[in-house]
Design a protein around this motif. Structure first.
Motif: not given
Length: 278
Positions: A17-23, A37-47, A74-76
């Motif tokens: 399985l490869a999980a793809v996150v589009r930023l 893109l903000s840490d708040q907006s992308v956090a659910p997808a990354i998590e 976001i990087a952290a």
């Protein structure tokens, strides 16, 4: 014990399985630049991507940059999750991974790009206008009442103050130093003497020689070569609404909020893309 169970589940799974996150998009606080893109907006997808217990996480990055703090956050987040789940992260630069977009790409263990991708721009910029002479010609008086000597720093309707410029430069230098430290920490010995931290950009074919990327390649073929032809790709991330897709991020946001604010956000976002000819 927890990691051993995760490894066992991966082995028992029939297909990798490869999980793809589009930023994709400019980077900024929530509510700015349309669908930024903000840490708040992308956090659910990354998590969610890491929680899926993938064999690898792929970051598909297409960003002209933006806010330094949001880029760092976001990087952290990506690094925390990668270390916690012990999952390799690969970044794939599309049209642009510049400035904050490249900051995020450096969170990956490996960075790939297209030969024509634009990467780099390791620097900090501030831009504005000086309109004090314009309003003076039209008999407009600027009235500012502030508690705090530097509260109105770099007000575009007042003459530029050298002390304000010096203070801004100190702030920029501090952010720039943090950016450079992040790149050096993540890229390490892969960086060559051709790598520059002065805001220079490279196309993908040139970036290999600097060590800013690991090679040329696209997401699907690189991951198939890594995980096998049977790899399953699962994308994580919120889809844009119909209005945003048809009219652009800023215009779409304007339908649900103040029209003038939406138009301004859309114009700011387009300006970030335009500097790279997109």
């Amino acid at each position: 014990m927890k990691q051993a169970l995760t490894d066992l589940r991966r082995k028992l799974r029939r297909r990798p399985l490869a999980a793809v996150v589009r930023l994709s998009g400019p980077i900024g606080p929530s509510g700015r630049l349309g669908r930024a893109l903000s840490d708040q907006s992308v956090a659910p997808a990354i998590e969610a991507a890491f929680a899926a217990r993938p064999d690898a996480v792929a970051l598909a990055i297409n960003s002209p940059g933006g806010a330094a703090a949001q880029s760092a956050m976001i990087a952290a987040r990506i690094r925390r999750l990668a270390d916690r789940h012990e999952v390799p992260v690969l970044a794939f630069c599309e049209d642009v991974a510049a400035s904050g977009g490249y900051w995020i790409a450096c969170a990956a263990d490996e960075i790939y790009a297209d030969a024509a991708s634009i990467v780099g721009s390791i620097g900090v910029i501030w831009a504005g206008f000086g309109l004090h002479e314009l309003i003076a010609r039209h008999g407009v008086e600027r009235r500012v009442h502030a508690a705090g000597e530097r509260k109105a720093m770099l007000d575009m309707f007042r003459p530029e103050d050298p002390e304000d410029v010096a203070r801004l430069r100190r702030m920029q230098d501090a952010i720039h130093a943090a950016f450079i430290e992040h790149v050096r920490a993540r890229r390490g010995a892969r960086l060559t003497e051709r790598a520059r931290f002065d805001g220079s950009v490279w196309v993908g074919a040139e970036a290999i020689g600097t060590g800013l990327i690991d090679g040329l390649g696209h997401l699907e073929p690189v991951l198939r070569a890594r995980l096998g032809d049977s790899v399953r790709f699962v994308e994580f991330g919120a889809r844009k609404g119909l209005a945003a897709r048809l009219m652009g991020a800023g215009a779409g946001a304007a339908l649900g909020s103040d029209l003038a604010q939406g138009v301004a956000e859309g114009a700011e976002a387009r300006a970030l893309w335009a500097q790279w000819g997109i």
